[in-house]
Design an enzyme around this catalytic site. Sequence first.
Site, mmCIF file in Angstrom:
data_model
loop_
_atom_site.group_PDB
_atom_site.id
_atom_site.type_symbol
_atom_site.label_atom_id
_atom_site.label_comp_id
_atom_site.label_asym_id
_atom_site.label_seq_id
_atom_site.Cartn_x
_atom_site.Cartn_y
_atom_site.Cartn_z
ATOM 1 C CB ALA A 24 -0.931 -0.015 1.208
ATOM 2 C CB CYS A 56 -6.120 -16.803 35.276
ATOM 3 S SG CYS A 56 -6.437 -15.095 35.771
ATOM 4 C CG ASP A 77 6.911 -6.371 -1.504
ATOM 5 O OD1 ASP A 77 6.756 -7.562 -1.158
ATOM 6 O OD2 ASP A 77 6.276 -5.429 -1.001
ATOM 7 C CE LYS A 131 1.333 -7.265 -2.321
ATOM 8 N NZ LYS A 131 1.113 -6.882 -0.911
ATOM 9 C CG ASP A 172 3.876 -5.526 6.210
ATOM 10 O OD1 ASP A 172 5.057 -5.869 6.423
ATOM 11 O OD2 ASP A 172 3.057 -6.248 5.605
ATOM 12 C CG ASN A 173 7.948 -6.749 9.248
ATOM 13 O OD1 ASN A 173 9.035 -6.926 9.780
ATOM 14 N ND2 ASN A 173 7.786 -6.801 7.934
ATOM 15 N NE ARG A 218 -4.260 -2.852 2.359
ATOM 16 C CZ ARG A 218 -4.575 -4.133 2.227
ATOM 17 N NH1 ARG A 218 -5.737 -4.473 1.690
ATOM 18 N NH2 ARG A 218 -3.754 -5.079 2.624
#
Length: 622
Positions: free
Chosen positions: A44, A198, A70, A94, A142-143, A81
């Site tokens: 994007a 828990c 990429d 891409k 994106d990371n 998008r």
Amino acid sequence: LGDTPTFEDVQPVGSRYDGQIVVFGQKFQQKMEALNAFVVGAGALGCEFLKLLAMMGVACSKNGKLTVTDDDTIEKSNLSRQFLFRQTDIGRSKSEVSGQAAQGMNPQLNIASLQNRVCPETEDVFNDSFWESLDVVINALDNVKARLYVDMRCVYFGKPLLESGTLGPKCNTQVVIPGLTENYGASRDPPEKQAPMCTIHSFPHNIDHCLAWARSEFEGHVEKAPSEVNAYLEDVAAYAANALKQADGQTKEQLEQVVDALCASKCTTFSECIVWARKVFDEYFYNRISQLVYTFPEDAKTSNGSPFWSPPKRFPRAIKFDCKDPTHMMFVRSASILRAQVYQIDVPEWCHDSAQFQQAADSYKTPDFVPRSGVKIETDPKATNKFASSGDDASMVENLLSQLEPVSKELPAKYRLTPIPFEKDDDTNFHMELITSLANLRARNYSIQEVDKLQAKLIAGRIIPAIATSTAVATGLVCLELYKVLQGVKLESYRNTFGNLSLPLFAMAEPIPPKIFEYNSMKWSLWDRWIIEGQEMTTKELLQWFSAKGLTCYSISCGPALIYNNLFPKHKERLDKKVLDIVKTVAKLEIPEYRKHFDLVVACEDDEGEDVDIPLVSVKFR
């Protein structure tokens, strides 16, 4: 802005860049066209960057070059998008498609499209010469892990980095300029808050808790347990030796998974997979809930006398299997099909016939469950260790290994299970059916509002809807900063931005300068690297190099290996040896052809014996 251009320099020349020329000048435009830029990512953000850079004229001369990389391919979900892609591009690279689209907008664009991930494993592609040739790096990732790696390389080679990111309606940009600003990795966001263990396991009170539990159970059954079985079967003796050496709570838990998969719950037919799914249903949604209610009845009190089941806790109710309930059947069908895939069992056609499958699922008769006394259920919200150790872990590990020994000998040599990683975007793989039914049945136990498959996909898949406007804002702001990078403006002219379109809010701030270290008359920051021409340099000469700076070098390391330390008498033998030879023999460093240097971590002290934190030292030998 930088230096003011002359009147003649800002006159239009009848080109597509006249808008920029009348503001920045012709010389600036020529500099833009000769730029050597690197865009990391073609999703994007990457698509927007390539479009804008092509329109601005970046790398649009024979001296300029725009490299985009990429390793991902185009999926249907990208089309909403990532506007450089079309339906016919699905499955293609891409970077290749986006590069061609950008070149279609500006035929003068000199672009190279690569399909490599930027990481330590591809340093033969993105080598020293590549990084040294760059003028600017633009992240479209994106990371965080990939961002940190690119940031590290930019710091190492002293290259400007333009960073950006989006999260729903939010966006942020950061300018990283060599010598002027701190780097991207200098500051981190606080970790996301997670629900207590828990709460997830025994006391959920919203659907997010149910979905987190469902995702965990999915991964445990169809990915982690089969992977653990394969690790055991790969080398039984080595696995057993390591298990006996560790002999802790986590090892016991992993061995229990292996024993369950190869002994107690091993499946050889699809009918056995259905039985397994029914047993899991009864265990999760009836037996465990019945045990919980037995241990903590509705009128239970805490140690201070207050009701145990007070908000946000919800009192649960057990569920008995009903073959006419669609959610019950969704769970059994998806669980049995995935179980069959793990054991490489063919799924029969009748599985997709509702009536036949319903009859098969209902044929299993549930045994009566009897609650047990003395069962410990974790109630401490601060507890974080899922694998609590006990005193008899070692004996239990031995017992589990003894159960596995005869089974492993009977299996074929190449017998393996098939781990299945979670894939949310395939509507035919039954992953989301299993997670949705697990979560909704759990929610039904605790009277929590259930969700449909799409909502479950958004939460369990950790999907935050992408908004094209946020992407456009982030990339536009980055390109404004690119104008400043090319002009070499001062620190106070740059801006980092945080935006939230839903408020709306735009907060801009001057970047933070890097921390400066001083010693004697020298100054340095994280951007500095001491480079030594050292093909023939000996260890003694390297020590003298530091001594000339008023520093006493007492330890030199290369990677994990200690090259020299003045405390070790034997290391005196290395003083007359070449540093390059010691690095090759002691550190066992294999230096590929594309590397021109190797790095040393050097510990130094001043005249008073105080440690001095010096920059990374690079020895250039080619």
